[in-house]
Write a protein that holds these residues in place. Structure first.
Motif, PDB file in Angstrom:
ATOM      1  N   MET A   1       0.848  -1.191   0.000  1.00 41.61           N
ATOM      2  CA  MET A   1       0.000   0.000   0.000  1.00 41.61           C
ATOM      3  C   MET A   1       0.878   1.233   0.000  1.00 41.61           C
ATOM      4  SD  MET A   1      -2.957  -1.319   2.573  1.00 41.61           S
ATOM      5  CE  MET A   1      -3.338   0.343   3.014  1.00 41.61           C
ATOM      6  N   ALA A   2       1.472   1.532  -1.107  1.00 41.06           N
ATOM      7  CA  ALA A   2       2.375   2.669  -1.213  1.00 41.06           C
ATOM      8  C   ALA A   2       1.592   3.955  -1.264  1.00 41.06           C
ATOM      9  CB  ALA A   2       3.235   2.519  -2.468  1.00 41.06           C
ATOM     10  N   ARG A 162      -5.973   7.602  11.277  1.00 40.06           N
ATOM     11  CA  ARG A 162      -6.549   7.273   9.965  1.00 40.06           C
ATOM     12  C   ARG A 162      -6.403   5.787   9.704  1.00 40.06           C
ATOM     13  NH1 ARG A 162      -3.476   9.803   5.485  1.00 40.06           N
ATOM     14  NH2 ARG A 162      -3.038   7.773   4.568  1.00 40.06           N
ATOM     15  N   LEU A 163      -7.451   5.196   9.166  1.00 42.42           N
ATOM     16  CA  LEU A 163      -7.441   3.784   8.804  1.00 42.42           C
ATOM     17  C   LEU A 163      -7.711   3.663   7.313  1.00 42.42           C
ATOM     18  CD1 LEU A 163      -7.262   0.890   9.967  1.00 42.42           C
ATOM     19  CD2 LEU A 163      -9.760   0.891  10.041  1.00 42.42           C
ATOM     20  N   ASP A 164      -6.729   3.099   6.592  1.00 42.56           N
ATOM     21  CA  ASP A 164      -6.864   2.841   5.162  1.00 42.56           C
ATOM     22  C   ASP A 164      -7.085   1.348   4.950  1.00 42.56           C
ATOM     23  OD1 ASP A 164      -6.211   5.514   4.820  1.00 42.56           O
ATOM     24  OD2 ASP A 164      -4.132   5.121   4.263  1.00 42.56           O
ATOM     25  N   VAL A 165      -8.026   1.012   4.091  1.00 39.11           N
ATOM     26  CA  VAL A 165      -8.267  -0.393   3.743  1.00 39.11           C
ATOM     27  C   VAL A 165      -8.239  -0.508   2.229  1.00 39.11           C
ATOM     28  CG1 VAL A 165      -9.802  -2.378   3.937  1.00 39.11           C
ATOM     29  CG2 VAL A 165      -9.665  -0.728   5.822  1.00 39.11           C
ATOM     30  N   ILE A 171      -4.841  -3.694   5.539  1.00 40.42           N
ATOM     31  CA  ILE A 171      -5.108  -2.563   6.420  1.00 40.42           C
ATOM     32  C   ILE A 171      -3.827  -1.782   6.643  1.00 40.42           C
ATOM     33  CG2 ILE A 171      -5.723  -1.880   8.780  1.00 40.42           C
ATOM     34  CD1 ILE A 171      -7.575  -4.280   8.903  1.00 40.42           C
ATOM     35  N   ARG A 172      -3.946  -0.461   6.583  1.00 39.58           N
ATOM     36  CA  ARG A 172      -2.832   0.429   6.936  1.00 39.58           C
ATOM     37  C   ARG A 172      -3.310   1.388   8.024  1.00 39.58           C
ATOM     38  NH1 ARG A 172      -0.062   3.711   2.213  1.00 39.58           N
ATOM     39  NH2 ARG A 172      -2.134   4.635   2.017  1.00 39.58           N
ATOM     40  N   VAL A 173      -2.533   1.471   9.085  1.00 43.52           N
ATOM     41  CA  VAL A 173      -2.805   2.411  10.176  1.00 43.52           C
ATOM     42  C   VAL A 173      -1.862   3.596  10.007  1.00 43.52           C
ATOM     43  CG1 VAL A 173      -2.895   2.742  12.673  1.00 43.52           C
ATOM     44  CG2 VAL A 173      -3.444   0.497  11.691  1.00 43.52           C
ATOM     45  N   VAL A 174      -2.426   4.805   9.934  1.00 44.49           N
ATOM     46  CA  VAL A 174      -1.626   6.014   9.709  1.00 44.49           C
ATOM     47  C   VAL A 174      -1.777   6.938  10.907  1.00 44.49           C
ATOM     48  CG1 VAL A 174      -1.219   7.994   8.195  1.00 44.49           C
ATOM     49  CG2 VAL A 174      -1.966   5.802   7.217  1.00 44.49           C
ATOM     50  N   ASP A 175      -0.641   7.449  11.375  1.00 41.37           N
ATOM     51  CA  ASP A 175      -0.647   8.363  12.516  1.00 41.37           C
ATOM     52  C   ASP A 175       0.175   9.593  12.155  1.00 41.37           C
ATOM     53  OD1 ASP A 175      -1.438   8.391  15.524  1.00 41.37           O
ATOM     54  OD2 ASP A 175       0.610   9.121  15.514  1.00 41.37           O
ATOM     55  N   TYR A 176      -0.379  10.779  12.437  1.00 39.95           N
ATOM     56  CA  TYR A 176       0.318  12.035  12.162  1.00 39.95           C
ATOM     57  C   TYR A 176       1.049  12.498  13.420  1.00 39.95           C
ATOM     58  CZ  TYR A 176      -3.553  11.990   8.782  1.00 39.95           C
ATOM     59  OH  TYR A 176      -4.477  11.617   7.844  1.00 39.95           O
ATOM     60  N   LYS A 177       2.307  12.854  13.264  1.00 39.92           N
ATOM     61  CA  LYS A 177       3.091  13.422  14.353  1.00 39.92           C
ATOM     62  C   LYS A 177       3.542  14.815  13.930  1.00 39.92           C
ATOM     63  CE  LYS A 177       3.003   9.704  16.903  1.00 39.92           C
ATOM     64  NZ  LYS A 177       2.158   9.670  18.122  1.00 39.92           N
ATOM     65  N   GLN A 211       0.532  -2.518   7.307  1.00 41.73           N
ATOM     66  CA  GLN A 211       1.531  -1.474   7.529  1.00 41.73           C
ATOM     67  C   GLN A 211       1.085  -0.530   8.638  1.00 41.73           C
ATOM     68  OE1 GLN A 211       2.318   2.013   4.727  1.00 41.73           O
ATOM     69  NE2 GLN A 211       4.072   0.696   4.233  1.00 41.73           N
ATOM     70  N   LEU A 212       2.042  -0.134   9.467  1.00 36.81           N
ATOM     71  CA  LEU A 212       1.876   0.921  10.464  1.00 36.81           C
ATOM     72  C   LEU A 212       2.729   2.083   9.991  1.00 36.81           C
ATOM     73  CD1 LEU A 212       2.379  -1.286  13.659  1.00 36.81           C
ATOM     74  CD2 LEU A 212       0.254  -0.875  12.386  1.00 36.81           C
TER      75      LEU A 212
END
Length: 300
Positions: A1-2, A162-165, A171-177, A211-212
């Motif tokens: 999942m690029a 954010r959760l991308d499927v 599943i990709r879990v995305v976190d903003y820092k 992916q995390l």
């Protein structure tokens, strides 16, 4: 999942019902607190001592909220200019919900400082758009409230940025820092949070996230990690051990300080025995819920 892959489905981020008494739960922020310093956990989850946020922390909450609103727009509208336009209306709403945050700008000359603060938030948003093109993404959910009970009875609860499927189900879990990419200690803490979410999703959906992904907006870097099932099983046992240690301390009130380099950022040194202070009288194990995360927790 690029970057740039298209995901399917949209869903609102469910919020917990206000006012209801809920079982004590473990959140990634509170679990991290206890690992860092049991007394810090007590101050935050049991005593509920107030902490004055910094401008940087509040800015992080603002940027997270803007990005959530960006993904609520039609794809074609998800542009840097549109994101900047959302900054001030979003700040107006947040400052109504948390009016004490406005006190950060009450001093003389704060008008110029507030303008500079908004410009720094715009810079973070621009950095996000340099990392991803949200017009090519369609998350399943943003600011997703997740909760699950492990077989041992430990209740896990948290918010996923954010959760991308993908169409194929990954599943990709995305976190903003909104800070800079961390060094070793900070990176371990960030991955702890992401593995927490991976365990919750694994138990809720029966799928190990592919992916995390952490996006560091201050310096435009990203960190991607691929967990596997044996690793998550081990991490689940770690969470269970943390919760048992919390319950043991909760029965006795024996939350001991654990001095480290991170003490310099603690708001409660005046009450800490490691700095000559005395904690308040132990009020007993809290109800309704020491696992809830604040807006600031969920931002960074």
């Amino acid at each position: 999942m690029a970057n740039g892959s298209t995901t399917t489905g949209t869903a609102p981020a469910p919020r917990p019902t206000g006012g209801a008494t809920r079982r004590p739960a473990l959140s990634p922020s509170r679990a991290s607190d206890f690992k860092q310093c049991p007394l810090l956990y007590r101050f935050r989850a049991v005593d509920r001592l107030p902490e004055t946020p910094t401008r940087a922390q509040v800015r992080g909450t603002l940027v997270h909220s803007v990005l959530e609103r960006v993904f609520a727009l039609d794809r074609a509208e998800r542009t840097p200019d549109r994101a900047r336009d959302l900054l001030r209306p979003t700040w107006s709403q947040l400052s109504e919900e948390c009016p004490e945050w406005m006190e950060l700008f009450d001093d003389a000359g704060s008008g110029d400082e507030l303008a500079e603060w908004f410009r720094s938030a715009e810079t973070l948003l621009d950095s996000y758009f340099a990392l991803e093109d949200p017009r090519r993404l369609d998350p399943e959910a943003c600011e997703l409230h997740v909760e699950t009970e492990l077989g041992s009875g430990v209740l896990l609860r948290g918010y996923i940025d954010r959760l991308d499927v993908a169409p194929t189900g990954e599943i990709r879990v995305v976190d903003y820092k909104t800070g800079a990419a961390p060094r070793q200690i900070g990176e371990a803490k960030a991955l702890f949070q992401m593995k927490f979410y991976a365990v919750v999703l694994w138990r809720l959906r029966g799928i190990v996230p592919r992916q995390l992904k952490l996006l560091y907006l201050r310096d435009g870097q990203e960190l991607a990690y691929t967990p596997d099932e044996p690793e998550l099983a081990r991490f689940e046992r770690t969470l269970e051990a943390i919760w048992q240690a919390i319950l043991k301390a909760g029965r006795t009130g024996d939350f001991r300080p654990s001095p480290s380099k991170l003490c310099g950022w603690c708001s409660h040194q005046a009450l800490c025995p490691s700095f000559g202070g005395t904690p308040p009288e132990y009020p007993g194990w809290p109800e309704p819920d020491p696992g809830e995360e604040s807006l600031l927790d969920r931002a960074d």
